[in-house]
Write a protein that holds these residues in place. Structure first.
Motif: not given
Length: 291
Positions: A188-213
């Motif tokens: 069910k759609f209402e049973n879904i939570i999303v996680d952008p995955g900090i540190g899972f295949g990201k550089t330092v700057n990728h992580n910062l861009q995710i958090i910033r956005n």
């Protein structure tokens, strides 16, 4: 800009409900592994794991996240029986004294199935239902919340030159596609939570861009979980080892709270509950104790 957090309701087993939105929830990490990057080996013994669970509950944790397989960079998978041996007795023991929501951090359908039987409530799948074709079936049959996380490749390969054209838009597109997949399998759609995955295949700057956005991830119309606790990018910026990254994480989590994130996954529950309380008091302009 301060983001008003959207409100959602998760339906848990045994007719329980969890409200997301009125305040930021804190998820306490319980790794029953010998090799997790921060606390590997500390709670591999079941008695120590259960004691630590009690400590996090007493500190005010809203959710416990229990995992028996390290997903640190370059790690190898754990055999099914070993992951079951590490996690299931701990979940059963915790269920004897509390009804706190428990998520099972696994990519294996059989581990998720047995964890739910033992008393877990939520499936936290860092592969977003990609690694085990039966995982979506388990989540749909049990009608439990599932956390879908973005990861580039596998833990073994994810930090081998991670590359994106537009990291935030690509992760949002990936999560949107996994939401569609989950729904197609009966989740069910209402049973879904999303996680952008900090540190899972990201550089330092990728992580910062995710958090910033982080605000952009609200376009998915699902609760957002952020798991940046003691991650390597904090150490890279501050020059600190994993055990000395709580101050840096406090800055990350403060920004996440103002961006409307719903759940913060952390090692030090007491410390980050203070971060939540202080940040939200500033956002509201008053303290709950003195309205």
């Amino acid at each position: 800009m301060l983001r008003e957090r959207p409100r959602y309701t998760l339906n848990l087993p045994k007719n329980r409900r969890m409200e997301l939105g009125p305040r930021t929830l804190v998820m306490g990490i319980l790794n029953v592994t010998p090799d997790s990057f921060s606390d590997g080996g500390l709670f591999l013994d079941p008695d120590k794991a259960v004691r630590h669970a009690r400590e996090m509950i007493e500190a005010g944790a809203d959710i416990l996240d229990i995992g028996g397989e390290s997903t640190r960079p370059f790690s190898d998978p754990v055999p099914l029986e070993e992951e079951l041996r590490r996690t299931i007795p701990v979940i059963r023991a915790i269920r004897e004294f509390t009804d706190i929501p428990i998520s099972i951090d696994t990519t294996k359908a059989e581990v998720a199935r047995q964890a739910l039987d033992a008393g877990a409530d939520i499936i936290n799948d860092v592969s977003a239902l990609r690694f085990d074709p039966e995982m979506a079936e388990v989540a749909a049959e049990r009608n439990v919340p599932v956390i879908l996380m973005h990861m580039l490749g596998t833990p073994k390969t994810m930090q081998e030159n991670p590359t994106y054209r537009s990291v935030v838009s690509e992760i949002i597109a990936f999560l949107d596609s996994r939401i569609e997949y989950a729904i197609s399998k009966g989740i069910k759609f209402e049973n879904i939570i999303v996680d952008p995955g900090i540190g899972f295949g990201k550089t330092v700057n990728h992580n910062l861009q995710i958090i910033r956005n982080l605000d952009a991830f609200h376009s998915l119309e699902r609760p957002i979980l952020l798991g940046a606790s003691r991650k390597r990018f904090i150490g890279a910026i501050l020059g600190t080892p994993p055990e000395d990254r709580e101050t840096g994480l406090a800055a990350v989590n403060t920004y996440a709270i103002t961006s409307g994130v719903h759940i913060l996954r952390v090692h030090d529950v007491r410390f980050h509950l203070q971060v939540v309380r202080m940040t939200e008091s500033i956002m509201m302009g008053y303290a709950d104790s003195d309205k």
